[in-house]
Structures are given as structure tokens and as C-alpha cells.
Write an enzyme that holds these catalytic residues in place. Sequence first.
Site, PDB file in Angstrom:
ATOM      1  N   HIS A   1       6.674 -52.702  -8.379  1.00  0.00           N
ATOM      2  CA  HIS A   1       5.789 -53.820  -7.583  1.00  0.00           C
ATOM      3  C   HIS A   1       6.494 -53.552  -6.120  1.00  0.00           C
ATOM      4  O   HIS A   1       5.993 -54.609  -5.501  1.00  0.00           O
ATOM      5  CB  HIS A   1       6.510 -55.105  -8.291  1.00  0.00           C
TER       6      HIS A   1
ATOM      7  N   LYS B   1       4.273 -67.760   1.321  1.00  0.00           N
ATOM      8  CA  LYS B   1       4.830 -66.366   0.736  1.00  0.00           C
ATOM      9  C   LYS B   1       6.336 -66.364   1.057  1.00  0.00           C
ATOM     10  O   LYS B   1       6.528 -66.930   1.836  1.00  0.00           O
ATOM     11  CB  LYS B   1       4.150 -64.985   0.914  1.00  0.00           C
ATOM     12  N   ARG B   2       7.034 -65.496   0.108  1.00  0.00           N
ATOM     13  CA  ARG B   2       8.346 -65.293   0.580  1.00  0.00           C
ATOM     14  C   ARG B   2       8.657 -65.010   2.060  1.00  0.00           C
ATOM     15  O   ARG B   2       7.796 -64.234   2.475  1.00  0.00           O
ATOM     16  CB  ARG B   2       9.215 -64.598  -0.355  1.00  0.00           C
TER      17      ARG B   2
ATOM     18  N   LYS C   1       6.402 -59.163   5.872  1.00  0.00           N
ATOM     19  CA  LYS C   1       5.199 -59.954   5.546  1.00  0.00           C
ATOM     20  C   LYS C   1       4.754 -60.600   6.920  1.00  0.00           C
ATOM     21  O   LYS C   1       3.580 -61.241   7.299  1.00  0.00           O
ATOM     22  CB  LYS C   1       5.398 -61.143   4.610  1.00  0.00           C
TER      23      LYS C   1
ATOM     24  N   THR D   1      -0.811 -61.747  -4.213  1.00  0.00           N
ATOM     25  CA  THR D   1      -1.534 -62.382  -5.186  1.00  0.00           C
ATOM     26  C   THR D   1      -1.806 -63.877  -4.700  1.00  0.00           C
ATOM     27  O   THR D   1      -2.945 -64.462  -4.951  1.00  0.00           O
ATOM     28  CB  THR D   1      -0.925 -62.795  -6.600  1.00  0.00           C
TER      29      THR D   1
ATOM     30  N   LYS E   1      -5.739 -66.064  -4.681  1.00  0.00           N
ATOM     31  CA  LYS E   1      -5.890 -67.584  -5.065  1.00  0.00           C
ATOM     32  C   LYS E   1      -6.358 -68.148  -3.938  1.00  0.00           C
ATOM     33  O   LYS E   1      -7.335 -68.951  -4.005  1.00  0.00           O
ATOM     34  CB  LYS E   1      -4.401 -68.271  -5.235  1.00  0.00           C
TER      35      LYS E   1
HETATM   36  C1  26V Z   1      12.862 -57.211  -3.465  1.00  0.00           C
HETATM   37  C2  26V Z   1      13.877 -57.254  -2.390  1.00  0.00           C
HETATM   38  C3  26V Z   1      15.151 -57.416  -3.046  1.00  0.00           C
HETATM   39  C4  26V Z   1      16.204 -57.007  -2.059  1.00  0.00           C
HETATM   40  C5  26V Z   1      15.803 -57.250  -0.761  1.00  0.00           C
HETATM   41  C6  26V Z   1      14.636 -57.039  -0.160  1.00  0.00           C
HETATM   42  C7  26V Z   1      13.464 -57.118  -1.415  1.00  0.00           C
HETATM   43  C8  26V Z   1      12.131 -56.850  -0.838  1.00  0.00           C
HETATM   44  C9  26V Z   1      11.029 -57.064  -1.715  1.00  0.00           C
HETATM   45  C10 26V Z   1      11.643 -57.208  -3.240  1.00  0.00           C
HETATM   46  C11 26V Z   1      10.331 -56.983  -4.063  1.00  0.00           C
HETATM   47  C12 26V Z   1      10.404 -57.075  -5.543  1.00  0.00           C
HETATM   48  C13 26V Z   1       9.255 -56.726  -6.052  1.00  0.00           C
HETATM   49  C14 26V Z   1       8.245 -58.053  -5.835  1.00  0.00           C
HETATM   50  O1  26V Z   1       8.502 -59.014  -5.953  1.00  0.00           O
HETATM   51  N1  26V Z   1       7.262 -57.237  -5.693  1.00  0.00           N
HETATM   52  C15 26V Z   1       6.036 -58.068  -5.498  1.00  0.00           C
HETATM   53  O2  26V Z   1       5.287 -57.921  -6.699  1.00  0.00           O
HETATM   54  C16 26V Z   1       3.846 -58.920  -6.496  1.00  0.00           C
HETATM   55  C17 26V Z   1       3.175 -58.632  -7.874  1.00  0.00           C
HETATM   56  O3  26V Z   1       2.966 -57.388  -8.208  1.00  0.00           O
HETATM   57  C18 26V Z   1       3.040 -58.355  -5.464  1.00  0.00           C
HETATM   58  O4  26V Z   1       1.888 -58.917  -5.459  1.00  0.00           O
HETATM   59  C19 26V Z   1       3.803 -58.258  -4.199  1.00  0.00           C
HETATM   60  O5  26V Z   1       2.833 -57.495  -3.206  1.00  0.00           O
HETATM   61  C20 26V Z   1       5.011 -57.553  -4.250  1.00  0.00           C
HETATM   62  O6  26V Z   1       6.039 -57.534  -3.022  1.00  0.00           O
END
Ligand code: 26V
Length: 756
Positions: free
Chosen positions: A314, A494-495, A500, A601, A605
Site C-alpha cells: 500500500h 485525508k490523513r 499529500k 480512495t 468516494k
Molecule cells: C505509513 C506511515 C507510517 C510511518 C510514517 C509515515 C507513513 C506514511 C504512510 C504510511 C502508509 C501506510 C499504508 C497506507 O495506509 N497506505 C494507503 O493505502 C490506501 C489503500 O490502499 C491507499 O489508497 C493510499 O494511497 C495509501 O497511502
Amino acid sequence: MDIKEQLGQFTQERFGLTPDQCNDRQLYEALLALTRRLSEARPAPDGERKLYYFSAEFLMGKLLDNNLLALGIRDQARELLASMGRDLNAVEEQEPEPSLGNGGLGRLAACFLDSIAALGMRGDGVGLNYHYGLFHQKFVNHKQMETPDPWMQPDSWLIPTGKTFTVPFGGFDLTAKLWDVSIPGAYNDRANRLHLFDVEEPAAPPENGIDFDKTDIVHHLTSFLYPDDGDEAGRLLRVYQQYFMVSAGAQLILQELEERGCGPRDLAARTAIQINDTHPSMVIPELVRLLTARGLSMDDAIDQVRRTCAYTNHTILAEALEKWPLHFIERVAPQLVPIIRELDRRAREACPDPAVAILDNQNLVHMAHMDIHYGYSVNGVAALHTEILKKAELNRFYDLYPARFNNKTNGVTLRRWLEACNPDLTALIDRCIGPGWRKAPDQLVGLLDFIDNDQVLGRLLTVKYSAKERFCRELQEAQGIDVDPSSVFDVQIKRLHEYKRQQMNALYVIHKYMEIKGGRKPEHPITVLFGAKAAPAYVMAKHIIHLILCLQQLIENDPAVRPWLRVVMIENYNVTWAERLIPAADISEQISLASKEASGTGNMKLMANGAVTLGTMDGANVEIAELVGPDNIYTFGADSDRVIHLYDDKGGQRYRARDYYHTLRVEPLVDFLLSPELLDIGDPKSLAALWRDMKGKDWFMALLDVEEYISVKDLAIRQYGDRKSWARKMLVNIAKSGYFSSDRTIRQYNEDIWHL
Ligand code: 26V
């Protein structure tokens, strides 16, 4: 017995009252009990093979409305309450939202469970029963404050199963107790389950907010989703959580296999395990361990596991790819260490390239590498993302196992994200094309027949306007803020993350503010709406929230600007707020730095609810752009090839923020962070830190794209004024959103990976 009688029976037994004597809380508890009972009574779908979707997060949102819908009794319940002069919406307000996820990844898992059940496939979720979900966000002095978010109440969706499993940790065993949430399938009479494991004796809530003893694993293992990993105890706790989830989950799988009359040698034939990101990756060595303990040779055990497990990636952000020190695993689950070493040895034997090893020379375990070597499928979540995995991030693996790689573009459940959250638009669609799109979302393209129908276009605008009015009322109630429903609702939800680029949107606000101060009014009043939580330890993200909240205040105080430009950051943005805001959005901000957003996503929506995307060619935006065509989306910015090139050290092409900062249009925008009017409102240290980062580093290249962003956004706002042509854009977006139904995604997972 019809639902009126059932409801009456419950309220009588429980409260000694008839339904019309109950308050909203009591009616909620009655509807919860009734719905839960109906869903629980449904049998599982048939099928030789069964899917287990392993995920550390399931961001379910409130369940009452969706479950009523799936059970086919939503209209009945609404009418019944109405006949007593009551409102189902008010009753639903009583439900706490279980926020057992951070954002896209967890919400995707929830949409998938909904679709798997709706399609009548046999598939359960496996996760953890966190007592506190993602923190509750409060704004104090224009900054984010976090408080715990307890969501469990005596009455909830959790069904006690009586099942327990022993998880062997280094030095002690811990009992995993299984709770289930029933997931009813819309359009059928079956239900799957979400399995959530918990410790036997969860700790009492910490008194002083979020602080708790992270070393007290026995009582705190399931206390928090993502405990703070700023120290070693926090990081270790995450590994404890992960092993707890996968060990109990793997034991459950083998137990169910036995109940189906099969043995461990039938695992691969009868089971598919989807590993949602790397958090559940230890299921691989754990299953090898359990299978060898049940008499399989190492070769056979590995073979079974390799034909059972499939991995979804992801993100390509390096900092998000999990690598655990081997000594953590030595401490948490020492029995896995020899297995991981053996898996590593075999992988090296097959391919000596150290870049694809599981254990690196610092003894870090690369979880994704384990998934790819010992799984049969690797998928990205949008076409562009999968291409980048193949070409760049996972290129070595792609060379080794080309057939394992595949794309599964994300999707969202239109039952929650259109039907349930936007009843007026749903009714309009039904009137145009009938109800068949629910089961066959591609039928939404039938809306294109109405592209020149002034009545339908007019209705579409009215439906949007009333959704905006409704949102305005809810915002007023929750935050005491009044916004103008006839302004353009420009929405970024979004987060909060630098990639982003909410900071780039903030620069747009500054640009507009300065223009208005200089006497140039925009074509149309604009309301820029943000919803975002920042990870508590993510300092730069918090600086960005601070900047946005300061801009919000600055404009609130300025009667010359206020009629033309507003900024609102929604407090505690969550699934419930998303359901309120998405129907009301005009512009969907999807402005990540190209190559960084795996899919997104929210973009899907918003599109399904008639918002027009303003975005970069990133993630699923690329597919949205292809589907709707250039007239119905606003794109801008460097593409992923250029961005990847700009990160490259070679050839002196590397991105340097200061080259972009020192231009006529950009410098004043960035320098506004240190303007007297902003410093007067905000924390000078925070604003200065962000200013310094933006002009000197800007790792996610906001300054690279900001000028084009501003001009394209201005164009969108100008074109918003041509209401009829805007309504056409809305219609095309809704019509093409059928592709992004998670039912389509799940069918593809099933055809290419699971074969249920
Ligand atoms: C995790 C972390 C954790 C440590 C600090 C920085 C950081 C940055 C990003 C993440 C993302 C973790 C995985 C995630 O949530 N991915 C999201 O998955 C969605 C569903 O597939 C996708 O639509 C998003 O684009 C993607 O960011």
C-alpha cells in the site's frame, strides 16, 4: 415476527417500555440488538475455499445504518420510527464510531469486507480488538491535541464466541480471546465474520490520557491502535500485537480447516490468506511453525504456505516499509527466529542478490521481502502504483517472479459511500436509470444519456445544494461555524502527511487572501474545507495543521476577506464526518506529489458524489482522468517520471526547493508564514520551522507544483460559475464512478488471486 414486534419485545424486556416511550439511546440499543440478532443468525456463504483477510486495521465506521441496509430492513425501520414521530438519523447518532484504523488502508479493509459479503463469497476478516481507536482530535490554541477515543460500550456489535487460543510469547503465554462482528451480505441471506482478538484481562482505561505502561503486555496488548513508537517499548509492543494477531489467526484457520474435515495438507487447497500490508507478515513463519508441528516436513510446510499467502503493498514510502530488528522477534516470538533464518537461507540460495534477502547485514527482517518470496501474489493498489513497484521499488523481485505481480485498483463500497450517505442523489440516479446499478455499478454510465437533459442537470445541482445546506447545519451544531452553502466547497480530507501536500493548499489560501486584500475578488466565494489528523509524533504535520488553523482564524477576523474566502478545518475528522462532507463537496483535492499516493480512495468516494477532481497524475487519479476525460477533471503538476528523476542524485538534476522559492510568485506566499498578521495569531516557533522547511528542503516538492496548482484551481473556480457545464462534469463523474466500486475490485481479487 416483523421488526415492529421484535423491537417492541426488546424494549419491553430490557426497559419495560414500548418503543414510543423510549429515548433515542434506548431505541438505538433496541435496533442494535435486533440487527445483530438477524445478522448473527445468517449462515456463512458456501464454498470449498475460504478467504481470510488479515489486517491490523479495520476502519468500520458506524454499523447500524449499513447493516440495516444490507439486511434489507432500512426503509422499514425508518418508516416504523417515523410512524412514532421519530427520526432514524437521530437514533443512529447514538452509535459510537469504532475508529480501529488510521485512514485509507483500514477503510479499504472495511469496504472489502462489505463487498466480499455482498458478493456472497466466503471470507472473514482477522484483526485486533483495540480498546482505543485512533485518538480523538481537539484544537486548542490552533494546535492539535490528542485525547483517547474509547468506543466500546456494554452494548456493541461484538459477539463473544467463547473461542480462545494460546499465543506463545518468549517467556510467557497469553490467551487470545475471540470476538466476532457479523458482516451481513447485501443481496443475499448470508453473513461473514470479522474476527477480532483481544487479551483476556484488558487493562482499565489509563487515567492520565494516552500514557500507559507499554511493557505491561498482558493487560495492554490490545489497548491502543498504533501505540506510540517513539521508544523501543512502543516498537516492541507493535511486534507483540502483530504476533498475537497472526498466531491466534493462524490457529483459528487450522481449527476451522479441521472442522471442515480437512488436515494441514489441505491448507492451500482450501484457504487463501490476504496479507494487508506487512503488519500481518509474521503469519508466514507462524504457519510454517504450526504446520511442521502438525507433522509436515519443512519443505511441505513452506510449499503449503507459499500457495496460501498473497500480499498487498500500500505504499512506496521507504519509512513506511516495515523492517524489524531480529532481536525484537527473538524477544517476542523466539520460536520464529530459526524459521525466519531458514526462509532467508532458502531465498538467498534461490537468489544471491543481497537486495532481495529477508535478513540484511544489520539483522533487520524485511517483512515485505518475506511476503514476496513466500507468497504467490503481490499486488499494488492502482495501475500507476503497480507499475512503479515493478519498475522501481520492487524491480529486483519483479525480475525474479514476474508472474506473481498484479494490479488491483482499489474501490469503495457504494452502499456506504453513495446509497447510505447520499439518499437524495441515490433517488435521482434511481429515477434516471433504475435501481440495477446497485448490483452492477457499471450501469451508472447510463447516466450519460442525460447529459443534455436540463431537468436532470438542474436536479443534480439542487441535490448538491441541499447536501451543502445539510452539512452547514451539522458544522454549525458541532463547531459553531457558519459557512455559506452557495460558496464553492473545496474539500481536502485525508490523513495529514507532507506528501499529500495540504501545505500546498494552504499556499493557495495565502495567495487568495493576498489577492482579495489587494482588491481582486475571486470569481466565486470559496470555502476551503480540511479534515485531517496528524500522527501525534509527526512534528511537521502538526506545523501544517497549525498553519491551516491560523489561516482560518486570520480570515475569520477579517470582514473584508470573509465574504469571499473561508477556511475551515473540521475537528476530529473521521468516517462519520466523511459521510457528512463527501455528499457536499464540489471540488475534490487530490494533490499528492506524483508517485507518492499509492491509490487514494477518498478520490473515488468524492467522484461518486459528484465532486470534480483537482489533482496530480498520481495513484488512482490517473485512472479517474482516463475515465472521465480532460473536460471533467482538473489535472496539473509534474508527473511521476519527472518526480522520480528529481529525487535522483545522478546528473545534477536533484530538486532544490530554493530554486523554486526564489521566484516572484512563490517567495511572497512562503514568506507570509512569517508575516506580522500570522505571527500575531500563531506560534512563531512552529510557523518559522515550517517556513524554514518549505524554502530550504520541501522534500515533497510543494514549490515545484504550486504555481500551476494555483492557476488550475482558479480556472476550476471560474468554470464553477457556469452552472450547467459544471453539472455536466458532475454527471460524468458520477456516471464513471462505477468502476471504483469495491465489488469490482473484489471480483478481480477473486478471479486472479483467491479463486473462491
Ligand atoms: C505509513 C506511515 C507510517 C510511518 C510514517 C509515515 C507513513 C506514511 C504512510 C504510511 C502508509 C501506510 C499504508 C497506507 O495506509 N497506505 C494507503 O493505502 C490506501 C489503500 O490502499 C491507499 O489508497 C493510499 O494511497 C495509501 O497511502
